[in-house]
Write a protein that holds these residues in place. Structure first.
Motif, mmCIF file in Angstrom:
data_model
loop_
_atom_site.group_PDB
_atom_site.id
_atom_site.type_symbol
_atom_site.label_atom_id
_atom_site.label_comp_id
_atom_site.label_asym_id
_atom_site.label_seq_id
_atom_site.Cartn_x
_atom_site.Cartn_y
_atom_site.Cartn_z
ATOM 1 N N ALA A 327 0.810 -1.214 0.000
ATOM 2 C CA ALA A 327 0.000 0.000 0.000
ATOM 3 C C ALA A 327 0.844 1.264 0.000
ATOM 4 C CB ALA A 327 -0.934 -0.002 1.216
ATOM 5 N N GLU A 328 2.147 1.135 0.290
ATOM 6 C CA GLU A 328 2.999 2.324 0.290
ATOM 7 C C GLU A 328 3.074 2.959 -1.091
ATOM 8 O OE1 GLU A 328 5.423 -1.213 -0.729
ATOM 9 O OE2 GLU A 328 4.063 -0.738 0.922
ATOM 10 N N THR A 329 2.813 2.186 -2.149
ATOM 11 C CA THR A 329 2.822 2.754 -3.495
ATOM 12 C C THR A 329 1.653 3.712 -3.709
ATOM 13 O OG1 THR A 329 1.584 0.862 -4.362
ATOM 14 C CG2 THR A 329 3.974 0.731 -4.443
ATOM 15 N N ALA A 330 0.630 3.597 -2.868
ATOM 16 C CA ALA A 330 -0.508 4.522 -2.935
ATOM 17 C C ALA A 330 -0.376 5.628 -1.897
ATOM 18 C CB ALA A 330 -1.820 3.765 -2.718
ATOM 19 N N GLY A 331 0.749 5.654 -1.180
ATOM 20 C CA GLY A 331 0.971 6.694 -0.180
ATOM 21 C C GLY A 331 0.574 6.301 1.220
ATOM 22 N N ALA A 332 0.308 5.016 1.471
ATOM 23 C CA ALA A 332 -0.054 4.565 2.815
ATOM 24 C C ALA A 332 1.222 4.284 3.624
ATOM 25 C CB ALA A 332 -0.949 3.327 2.747
ATOM 26 N N VAL A 333 1.081 3.629 4.771
ATOM 27 C CA VAL A 333 2.205 3.416 5.673
ATOM 28 C C VAL A 333 2.483 1.921 5.833
ATOM 29 C CG1 VAL A 333 1.903 5.554 6.960
ATOM 30 C CG2 VAL A 333 0.609 3.539 7.641
ATOM 31 N N ASP A 334 3.674 1.592 6.327
ATOM 32 C CA ASP A 334 4.074 0.200 6.481
ATOM 33 C C ASP A 334 3.466 -0.452 7.719
ATOM 34 O OD1 ASP A 334 5.645 0.012 4.213
ATOM 35 O OD2 ASP A 334 7.406 0.819 5.216
ATOM 36 N N GLY A 335 3.401 0.299 8.829
ATOM 37 C CA GLY A 335 2.988 -0.304 10.095
ATOM 38 C C GLY A 335 1.502 -0.165 10.365
ATOM 39 N N ARG A 336 0.999 -1.019 11.268
ATOM 40 C CA ARG A 336 -0.422 -1.000 11.607
ATOM 41 C C ARG A 336 -0.802 0.227 12.432
ATOM 42 N NH1 ARG A 336 -1.833 -7.323 13.217
ATOM 43 N NH2 ARG A 336 -1.569 -8.162 11.100
ATOM 44 N N VAL A 337 -2.066 0.584 12.346
ATOM 45 C CA VAL A 337 -2.640 1.664 13.150
ATOM 46 C C VAL A 337 -3.167 1.037 14.437
ATOM 47 C CG1 VAL A 337 -4.385 3.474 13.245
ATOM 48 C CG2 VAL A 337 -3.244 2.957 11.073
ATOM 49 N N HIS A 338 -2.681 1.495 15.583
ATOM 50 C CA HIS A 338 -3.035 0.870 16.854
ATOM 51 C C HIS A 338 -4.117 1.618 17.631
ATOM 52 C CE1 HIS A 338 0.196 -2.028 16.444
ATOM 53 N NE2 HIS A 338 1.012 -1.029 16.140
ATOM 54 N N GLY A 339 -4.427 2.829 17.230
ATOM 55 C CA GLY A 339 -5.455 3.577 17.937
ATOM 56 C C GLY A 339 -5.785 4.852 17.205
ATOM 57 N N PRO A 340 -6.880 5.516 17.596
ATOM 58 C CA PRO A 340 -7.283 6.749 16.900
ATOM 59 C C PRO A 340 -6.251 7.862 17.000
ATOM 60 C CG PRO A 340 -8.593 6.379 18.896
ATOM 61 C CD PRO A 340 -7.823 5.127 18.655
ATOM 62 N N ARG A 341 -5.428 7.841 18.051
ATOM 63 C CA ARG A 341 -4.400 8.880 18.163
ATOM 64 C C ARG A 341 -3.373 8.780 17.049
ATOM 65 N NH1 ARG A 341 -2.947 9.097 24.686
ATOM 66 N NH2 ARG A 341 -5.028 9.733 25.406
ATOM 67 N N ASP A 342 -3.150 7.558 16.560
ATOM 68 C CA ASP A 342 -2.188 7.380 15.466
ATOM 69 C C ASP A 342 -2.614 8.113 14.205
ATOM 70 O OD1 ASP A 342 -0.843 5.760 17.196
ATOM 71 O OD2 ASP A 342 -1.351 3.875 16.206
ATOM 72 N N VAL A 344 -3.733 10.996 13.825
ATOM 73 C CA VAL A 344 -3.313 12.398 13.813
ATOM 74 C C VAL A 344 -1.874 12.534 13.316
ATOM 75 C CG1 VAL A 344 -3.023 14.475 15.232
ATOM 76 C CG2 VAL A 344 -4.872 12.868 15.728
ATOM 77 N N LEU A 345 -1.069 11.513 13.558
ATOM 78 C CA LEU A 345 0.365 11.608 13.279
ATOM 79 C C LEU A 345 0.779 10.944 11.974
ATOM 80 C CD1 LEU A 345 1.625 10.786 16.892
ATOM 81 C CD2 LEU A 345 1.277 13.044 15.863
ATOM 82 N N LEU A 346 -0.158 10.310 11.277
ATOM 83 C CA LEU A 346 0.215 9.582 10.059
ATOM 84 C C LEU A 346 0.701 10.533 8.962
ATOM 85 C CD1 LEU A 346 -2.661 6.946 9.756
ATOM 86 C CD2 LEU A 346 -0.302 6.554 10.468
ATOM 87 N N PRO A 347 1.880 10.287 8.382
ATOM 88 C CA PRO A 347 2.416 11.159 7.320
ATOM 89 C C PRO A 347 1.867 10.776 5.952
ATOM 90 C CG PRO A 347 4.008 9.462 7.854
ATOM 91 C CD PRO A 347 2.819 9.219 8.753
ATOM 92 N N VAL A 348 0.560 10.932 5.762
ATOM 93 C CA VAL A 348 -0.081 10.518 4.515
ATOM 94 C C VAL A 348 -0.907 11.670 3.958
ATOM 95 C CG1 VAL A 348 -0.166 8.092 5.187
ATOM 96 C CG2 VAL A 348 -2.079 9.572 5.766
ATOM 97 N N ARG A 349 -1.225 11.568 2.676
ATOM 98 C CA ARG A 349 -2.050 12.584 2.034
ATOM 99 C C ARG A 349 -3.505 12.464 2.480
ATOM 100 N NH1 ARG A 349 -4.018 10.332 -3.128
ATOM 101 N NH2 ARG A 349 -3.191 8.222 -3.365
ATOM 102 N N ALA A 350 -4.286 13.492 2.202
ATOM 103 C CA ALA A 350 -5.648 13.600 2.731
ATOM 104 C C ALA A 350 -6.528 12.421 2.322
ATOM 105 C CB ALA A 350 -6.270 14.919 2.281
ATOM 106 N N HIS A 351 -6.456 11.998 1.061
ATOM 107 C CA HIS A 351 -7.319 10.924 0.583
ATOM 108 C C HIS A 351 -7.010 9.614 1.306
ATOM 109 C CE1 HIS A 351 -9.617 8.356 -2.068
ATOM 110 N NE2 HIS A 351 -8.523 7.738 -2.498
#
Length: 456
Positions: A327-342, A344-351
């Protein structure tokens, strides 16, 4: 001027200290043997090679020889996580796909004469997005519309920009409020199930065209495939697949005379257009009937290429290339999201952030719990295998890895002077962590850089 160890970087200083220790040569060899793996697994234990007829111990391996821990490669398929292991995975995938097209690895060469096509099945549209369009070598306007035409939210309905290939707007919706994020996430989560239904429908479609019942179809022909999932810039996957018709016993049996590329091509299109799957959560997000997109590409494959046909090597290389991406080719991240606080900090585009947020929101509701949306939020809802195949398409990745391990073991036997007598290996190993110490990371980086330079 001399430089004290106190002024050197930690990794350099530790490597100099390690070089003076008695076991440095063995420790260095095992780092080099990993080829630059970024996150090796640590094992502690022993293993003994024993003559199976006499019980004589011929060779003993001990983690103490390597400074207390034996390192083995992580084996991760994703190039963004471990480029070294991903190259091996890509090479194995290439051999697996190619064997099912031209033979080899227990598959007879006659398989190259079986009907086979390269099919691409895409996701449907969930709202207009910025895209790069080309025709006759010229870049066209993104989405030409009449001036002043707008969506219900007063956003422009069109875009006259001729986007560059690296334009950050590519894949972004023209109007985020018009985009059906719930539908996109649900399609993503159930695209694997949709593929499964497609395969079933394809068998039925071929049977209908020939006039065979389900039982008769299985007695005369077998459908085999190998596929890979690729992320588009809009964050949705589409599937590239080799689809082949064999005799009833698989790749090494001859298909019936009525099995042709033309029949297979027509049946693939018909099955992809017909298959449907109802999504859960009707009372929450409304009814969703999932299907493949209208852009379906089906092309015959030949051994050498002729006209519009693809070559076997080109198809194998194409599928192997995307087997190491995620999914990183679409601008997503490598690691799992563990909570809603994550979020806020994700370095991804709006979509991408909206897709991840939709996965998290829907994943917390009981109706969508079976889909595991929160677990796969970082993958934008897709939790399926990136590369998979039917059982009798060709060899397996496990068989390829086993052959490589046996080859290396044979090299060690020869190097240590062990003859060709029958042996067994008896041992016990336990997991003891992963990663590198600072000095090992420095050495691994130099190995990795050397391998990259050699590749260039």
């Amino acid at each position: 001027m001399t430089t004290s160890s106190e002024t050197l970087p930690q990794g350099v200083s530790a490597l100099i200290d390690r070089a003076g220790e008695p076991g440095f040569a063995a420790w260095r060899r095992q780092i080099i043997r990993l080829g630059g793996c970024t996150n090796p697994i640590h094992l502690v234990g022993t293993a003994t090679v024993v003559d199976s007829s006499t019980g004589e111990a011929l060779l003993r391996f001990d983690s103490d020889v390597y400074g207390g821990r034996l390192l083995t490669a992580c084996g991760n398929r994703r190039a963004t996580v471990c480029p070294t292991c991903a190259r091996i995975y890509q090479a194995d995938t290439y051999q697996l796909i190619r064997a099912g097209l031209v033979g080899g690895k227990t598959v007879r060469n006659e398989v190259s004469g079986h009907p086979r096509v390269f099919a691409t099945l895409t996701a449907p549209g969930f709202g207009p997005v910025h895209t790069r369009r080309e025709r006759d070598g010229r870049v066209r306007a993104c989405r030409p519309r009449k001036a002043g035409e707008s969506c219900p939210h007063e956003s422009p309905a069109g875009c006259h920009t001729r986007h560059a290939d690296d334009d950050p707007r590519l894949g972004e919706p023209l109007c985020p409020r018009c985009y059906d994020y719930a539908g996109a996430v649900l399609w993503q989560a159930q695209s694997g199930g949709l593929w499964h239904r497609f395969v079933l429908e394809l068998r039925r479609e071929i049977g209908r065209k020939i006039g065979l019942s389900r039982g008769e179809f299985g007695e005369s022909v077998r459908l085999s495939y190998a596929k890979v999932a690729e992320y588009q810039r809009r964050g949705l996957v589409h599937f590239h697949a080799v689809i082949r018709l064999d005799g009833p016993e698989g790749a090494n049996s001859t298909p019936p005379g009525w099995a042709t590329n033309s029949l297979l091509s027509v049946a693939v299109r018909a099955a992809a257009e017909r298959v449907r799957l109802r999504a859960p959560g009707r009372d929450i997000v409304g009814p969703r009937v999932l299907r493949f997109g209208q852009q379906i590409d089906v092309r015959p494959i030949s051994a050498f290429g002729a006209g519009e046909r693809l070559t076997s090597s080109a198809v194998a290389g194409y599928i192997a290339k995307y087997a190491t991406k995620g999914a990183e080719t679409a601008g997503a991240v490598d690691g799992r999201v563990h909570g809603p606080r994550d979020l806020v900090l994700l370095p991804v585009r709006a979509h991408v952030l909206r897709m991840i947020g939709t996965c998290w929101w829907l994943g917390g509701l009981p109706d969508f719990e079976p889909l595991g949306l929160r677990r796969w939020a970082h993958m934008l809802g897709y939790g399926g295998h990136f590369s998979s195949k039917s059982r009798r398409y060709s060899t397996t990745l496990t068989a390829l890895r086993q052959a490589r391990a046996e080859h290396r073991a044979e090299e060690q036997r020869i190097a240590r002077g062990i003859d060709l007598r029958s042996t067994v290996t008896v041992g016990q190993w336990r997991y003891a962590g992963r990663g590198y110490s600072p000095e090992a990371a420095l050495l691994a980086a130099s190995v990795r850089e050397g391998g990259a330079s050699h590749g260039r």
